[in-house]
Write a protein that holds these residues in place. Structure first.
Motif, PDB file in Angstrom:
ATOM      1  N   ARG A  37     114.301 -10.970 -11.870  1.00  0.00           N
ATOM      2  CA  ARG A  37     115.126 -11.532 -12.943  1.00  0.00           C
ATOM      3  C   ARG A  37     116.616 -11.345 -12.627  1.00  0.00           C
ATOM      4  O   ARG A  37     117.422 -12.271 -12.773  1.00  0.00           O
ATOM      5  CB  ARG A  37     114.785 -10.874 -14.274  1.00  0.00           C
ATOM      6  N   THR A  38     116.958 -10.160 -12.177  1.00  0.00           N
ATOM      7  CA  THR A  38     118.357  -9.857 -11.858  1.00  0.00           C
ATOM      8  C   THR A  38     118.831 -10.655 -10.654  1.00  0.00           C
ATOM      9  O   THR A  38     119.939 -11.207 -10.647  1.00  0.00           O
ATOM     10  CB  THR A  38     118.528  -8.353 -11.592  1.00  0.00           C
ATOM     11  N   ALA A  39     118.005 -10.738  -9.616  1.00  0.00           N
ATOM     12  CA  ALA A  39     118.410 -11.402  -8.379  1.00  0.00           C
ATOM     13  C   ALA A  39     118.596 -12.903  -8.568  1.00  0.00           C
ATOM     14  O   ALA A  39     119.585 -13.486  -8.084  1.00  0.00           O
ATOM     15  CB  ALA A  39     117.376 -11.125  -7.295  1.00  0.00           C
ATOM     16  N   TRP A  40     117.654 -13.557  -9.249  1.00  0.00           N
ATOM     17  CA  TRP A  40     117.817 -14.990  -9.516  1.00  0.00           C
ATOM     18  C   TRP A  40     119.106 -15.249 -10.291  1.00  0.00           C
ATOM     19  O   TRP A  40     119.867 -16.176  -9.972  1.00  0.00           O
ATOM     20  CB  TRP A  40     116.642 -15.528 -10.337  1.00  0.00           C
ATOM     21  N   THR A  41     119.351 -14.442 -11.307  1.00  0.00           N
ATOM     22  CA  THR A  41     120.537 -14.621 -12.145  1.00  0.00           C
ATOM     23  C   THR A  41     121.806 -14.370 -11.348  1.00  0.00           C
ATOM     24  O   THR A  41     122.800 -15.101 -11.496  1.00  0.00           O
ATOM     25  CB  THR A  41     120.467 -13.677 -13.358  1.00  0.00           C
ATOM     26  N   GLU A  42     121.783 -13.362 -10.490  1.00  0.00           N
ATOM     27  CA  GLU A  42     122.951 -13.064  -9.652  1.00  0.00           C
ATOM     28  C   GLU A  42     123.319 -14.256  -8.778  1.00  0.00           C
ATOM     29  O   GLU A  42     124.493 -14.649  -8.704  1.00  0.00           O
ATOM     30  CB  GLU A  42     122.641 -11.853  -8.764  1.00  0.00           C
ATOM     31  N   LEU A  43     122.343 -14.859  -8.140  1.00  0.00           N
ATOM     32  CA  LEU A  43     122.617 -15.985  -7.246  1.00  0.00           C
ATOM     33  C   LEU A  43     123.005 -17.233  -8.035  1.00  0.00           C
ATOM     34  O   LEU A  43     123.868 -18.011  -7.612  1.00  0.00           O
ATOM     35  CB  LEU A  43     121.404 -16.273  -6.366  1.00  0.00           C
ATOM     36  N   ASN A  44     122.388 -17.436  -9.187  1.00  0.00           N
ATOM     37  CA  ASN A  44     122.729 -18.610  -9.992  1.00  0.00           C
ATOM     38  C   ASN A  44     124.147 -18.519 -10.546  1.00  0.00           C
ATOM     39  O   ASN A  44     124.828 -19.535 -10.723  1.00  0.00           O
ATOM     40  CB  ASN A  44     121.738 -18.764 -11.147  1.00  0.00           C
ATOM     41  N   ASP A  45     124.607 -17.305 -10.807  1.00  0.00           N
ATOM     42  CA  ASP A  45     125.942 -17.107 -11.374  1.00  0.00           C
ATOM     43  C   ASP A  45     127.036 -17.045 -10.310  1.00  0.00           C
ATOM     44  O   ASP A  45     128.222 -17.036 -10.658  1.00  0.00           O
ATOM     45  CB  ASP A  45     125.976 -15.823 -12.205  1.00  0.00           C
ATOM     46  N   ASP A  46     126.668 -16.983  -9.046  1.00  0.00           N
ATOM     47  CA  ASP A  46     127.651 -16.898  -7.958  1.00  0.00           C
ATOM     48  C   ASP A  46     128.200 -18.296  -7.673  1.00  0.00           C
ATOM     49  O   ASP A  46     127.464 -19.168  -7.207  1.00  0.00           O
ATOM     50  CB  ASP A  46     126.990 -16.324  -6.706  1.00  0.00           C
ATOM     51  N   PRO A  47     129.495 -18.547  -7.911  1.00  0.00           N
ATOM     52  CA  PRO A  47     130.029 -19.898  -7.726  1.00  0.00           C
ATOM     53  C   PRO A  47     130.012 -20.369  -6.271  1.00  0.00           C
ATOM     54  O   PRO A  47     130.079 -21.571  -6.020  1.00  0.00           O
ATOM     55  CB  PRO A  47     131.469 -19.774  -8.251  1.00  0.00           C
ATOM     56  N   ASP A  48     129.921 -19.451  -5.309  1.00  0.00           N
ATOM     57  CA  ASP A  48     129.885 -19.843  -3.902  1.00  0.00           C
ATOM     58  C   ASP A  48     128.500 -20.283  -3.451  1.00  0.00           C
ATOM     59  O   ASP A  48     128.353 -20.901  -2.400  1.00  0.00           O
ATOM     60  CB  ASP A  48     130.370 -18.688  -3.020  1.00  0.00           C
ATOM     61  N   VAL A  49     127.481 -19.947  -4.212  1.00  0.00           N
ATOM     62  CA  VAL A  49     126.108 -20.309  -3.855  1.00  0.00           C
ATOM     63  C   VAL A  49     125.764 -21.653  -4.484  1.00  0.00           C
ATOM     64  O   VAL A  49     125.853 -21.822  -5.696  1.00  0.00           O
ATOM     65  CB  VAL A  49     125.109 -19.225  -4.327  1.00  0.00           C
ATOM     66  N   ARG A  50     125.362 -22.605  -3.646  1.00  0.00           N
ATOM     67  CA  ARG A  50     125.011 -23.933  -4.133  1.00  0.00           C
ATOM     68  C   ARG A  50     123.506 -24.199  -4.079  1.00  0.00           C
ATOM     69  O   ARG A  50     123.002 -25.065  -4.803  1.00  0.00           O
ATOM     70  CB  ARG A  50     125.741 -25.001  -3.311  1.00  0.00           C
ATOM     71  N   VAL A  51     122.808 -23.496  -3.197  1.00  0.00           N
ATOM     72  CA  VAL A  51     121.370 -23.667  -3.021  1.00  0.00           C
ATOM     73  C   VAL A  51     120.771 -22.281  -2.820  1.00  0.00           C
ATOM     74  O   VAL A  51     121.405 -21.405  -2.218  1.00  0.00           O
ATOM     75  CB  VAL A  51     121.052 -24.555  -1.794  1.00  0.00           C
ATOM     76  N   ILE A  52     119.539 -22.076  -3.301  1.00  0.00           N
ATOM     77  CA  ILE A  52     118.857 -20.793  -3.136  1.00  0.00           C
ATOM     78  C   ILE A  52     117.579 -21.010  -2.337  1.00  0.00           C
ATOM     79  O   ILE A  52     116.786 -21.904  -2.649  1.00  0.00           O
ATOM     80  CB  ILE A  52     118.511 -20.164  -4.501  1.00  0.00           C
ATOM     81  N   ALA A 204     123.635 -28.594   0.151  1.00  0.00           N
ATOM     82  CA  ALA A 204     124.923 -28.007  -0.227  1.00  0.00           C
ATOM     83  C   ALA A 204     126.108 -28.914   0.091  1.00  0.00           C
ATOM     84  O   ALA A 204     127.210 -28.680  -0.418  1.00  0.00           O
ATOM     85  CB  ALA A 204     125.101 -26.659   0.472  1.00  0.00           C
ATOM     86  N   LEU A 205     125.894 -29.942   0.906  1.00  0.00           N
ATOM     87  CA  LEU A 205     126.971 -30.892   1.196  1.00  0.00           C
ATOM     88  C   LEU A 205     127.291 -31.769  -0.012  1.00  0.00           C
ATOM     89  O   LEU A 205     128.373 -32.355  -0.093  1.00  0.00           O
ATOM     90  CB  LEU A 205     126.580 -31.796   2.377  1.00  0.00           C
ATOM     91  N   ASN A 206     126.368 -31.848  -0.945  1.00  0.00           N
ATOM     92  CA  ASN A 206     126.526 -32.732  -2.091  1.00  0.00           C
ATOM     93  C   ASN A 206     127.272 -32.035  -3.234  1.00  0.00           C
ATOM     94  O   ASN A 206     127.498 -30.830  -3.200  1.00  0.00           O
ATOM     95  CB  ASN A 206     125.145 -33.193  -2.562  1.00  0.00           C
ATOM     96  N   SER A 207     127.643 -32.809  -4.217  1.00  0.00           N
ATOM     97  CA  SER A 207     128.364 -32.265  -5.371  1.00  0.00           C
ATOM     98  C   SER A 207     127.517 -31.214  -6.072  1.00  0.00           C
ATOM     99  O   SER A 207     126.405 -31.508  -6.535  1.00  0.00           O
ATOM    100  CB  SER A 207     128.696 -33.385  -6.354  1.00  0.00           C
ATOM    101  N   PRO A 208     127.997 -29.972  -6.175  1.00  0.00           N
ATOM    102  CA  PRO A 208     127.220 -28.943  -6.883  1.00  0.00           C
ATOM    103  C   PRO A 208     126.924 -29.329  -8.327  1.00  0.00           C
ATOM    104  O   PRO A 208     125.811 -29.105  -8.816  1.00  0.00           O
ATOM    105  CB  PRO A 208     128.123 -27.705  -6.811  1.00  0.00           C
ATOM    106  N   ALA A 209     127.899 -29.908  -9.000  1.00  0.00           N
ATOM    107  CA  ALA A 209     127.695 -30.290 -10.396  1.00  0.00           C
ATOM    108  C   ALA A 209     126.633 -31.382 -10.513  1.00  0.00           C
ATOM    109  O   ALA A 209     125.784 -31.354 -11.414  1.00  0.00           O
ATOM    110  CB  ALA A 209     129.011 -30.747 -11.013  1.00  0.00           C
ATOM    111  N   ALA A 210     126.685 -32.354  -9.607  1.00  0.00           N
ATOM    112  CA  ALA A 210     125.727 -33.455  -9.653  1.00  0.00           C
ATOM    113  C   ALA A 210     124.316 -32.988  -9.315  1.00  0.00           C
ATOM    114  O   ALA A 210     123.342 -33.437  -9.932  1.00  0.00           O
ATOM    115  CB  ALA A 210     126.158 -34.563  -8.703  1.00  0.00           C
ATOM    116  N   THR A 211     124.173 -32.082  -8.336  1.00  0.00           N
ATOM    117  CA  THR A 211     122.834 -31.620  -7.977  1.00  0.00           C
ATOM    118  C   THR A 211     122.215 -30.809  -9.109  1.00  0.00           C
ATOM    119  O   THR A 211     121.022 -30.924  -9.391  1.00  0.00           O
ATOM    120  CB  THR A 211     122.848 -30.782  -6.684  1.00  0.00           C
ATOM    121  N   ARG A 212     123.028 -30.000  -9.789  1.00  0.00           N
ATOM    122  CA  ARG A 212     122.485 -29.197 -10.884  1.00  0.00           C
ATOM    123  C   ARG A 212     122.072 -30.087 -12.055  1.00  0.00           C
ATOM    124  O   ARG A 212     121.013 -29.884 -12.664  1.00  0.00           O
ATOM    125  CB  ARG A 212     123.501 -28.136 -11.322  1.00  0.00           C
TER     126      ARG A 212
END
Length: 264
Positions: A37-52, A204-212
């Motif tokens: 739970r903590t790890a998924w949230t950490e990566l999702n909240d990291d603005p530099d991470v676009r894909v997990i 990750a080459l694509n728009s982060p906002a659009a992919t989400r």
């Protein structure tokens, strides 16, 4: 943060969530369940991470609940009764509402509760030596949430066969590809993580906002009827109108350069 059962890494814009109990074939004990739970949230909240990328150290991807712990800790499945009754599982990307793209890179055995991570990923790739099995009924447990999730991705009969035959049969990576459980089989298997990184970098080459927003629209469609899903998808589409990436994408194309996406 430091994890006891996981290895969390960043490789450029790609975050890696890696099961790290190779001596226990990456079986999920109560510590791993909480740390996920903590790890998924950490990566999702990291603005530099676009894909997990969800992967594993050792010879196996994920072998489900730690049966040895269940048999010896004096609690067994009762440890998880409240979370299951409240449907607060919280250990996969889908259960936590992670809206960044998730790739599962499966090696070796993926068994039982490990199928949660296959069912709940956006894209699944598998090493040529990977195999899938569901031993729930073979150890007196019910196969339900993870196999219900798989029915969204592949023919129901294939899921029923795996759930009902239990540990007495394994599905090969090649067969999983034929049935749509995985989208690519990687040979030689040693190149699995390299292939996962390469695929993640393409996304990750694509728009982060659009992919989400795209992920939210498509997963939302699985929960709704056609008209309601299309209306929700249209709302996601319109929500991005006016976003800087909508101007940057065409500008970069016209100027023959890589886009400079807004971090979001």
């Amino acid at each position: 943060m430091n994890y006891e059962t996981l290895d969390v890494q960043r490789r450029g814009h790609v975050g890696w969530l890696i099961f790290n109990r190779p001596d226990r074939r990456n079986a999920m004990n109560h510590v791993m369940r909480d740390e996920l739970r903590t790890a998924w949230t950490e990566l999702n909240d990291d603005p530099d991470v676009r894909v997990i990328v969800n992967a594993a150290h050792g010879r196996d991807f994920q072998t489900g609940a730690d049966v040895v712990e269940l048999a010896t800790d004096g609690l067994g499945m009762e440890r998880y009764r409240q979370s299951m009754e409240e449907f607060d599982l919280g250990f996969t990307s889908w259960h936590l509402g992670i809206d960044k793209p998730v790739i599962a890179a499966v090696n070796g055995i993926c068994a039982g509760g490990g199928l949660h991570f296959v069912a709940d990923a956006d894209i699944v790739i598998a090493a040529g030596d990977a195999c899938f099995t569901d031993p729930h009924v073979s150890v007196g447990q019910v196969s339900a949430v993870e196999t219900i999730g798989l029915i969204r991705k592949m023919p129901a009969e294939a899921v029923l066969r795996m759930a009902l035959v239990g540990r007495h049969e394994r599905m090969s990576a090649a067969r999983a590809y034929e049935l749509g459980m995985v989208s690519e089989v990687i040979d030689p298997p040693e190149q699995l993580h390299e292939a996962a990184q390469a695929l993640a970098e393409k996304i990750a080459l694509n728009s982060p906002a659009a992919t989400r927003a795209t992920k939210r629209a498509l997963w939302g469609a699985l929960e709704k009827g056609l008209t309601e899903a299309c209306k929700s998808g249209a709302a996601e589409l319109v929500s991005l109108w006016g976003h800087p990436d909508q101007s940057e994408g065409p500008a970069a194309f016209a100027e023959k350069r890589e886009p400079r996406w807004k971090v979001s």
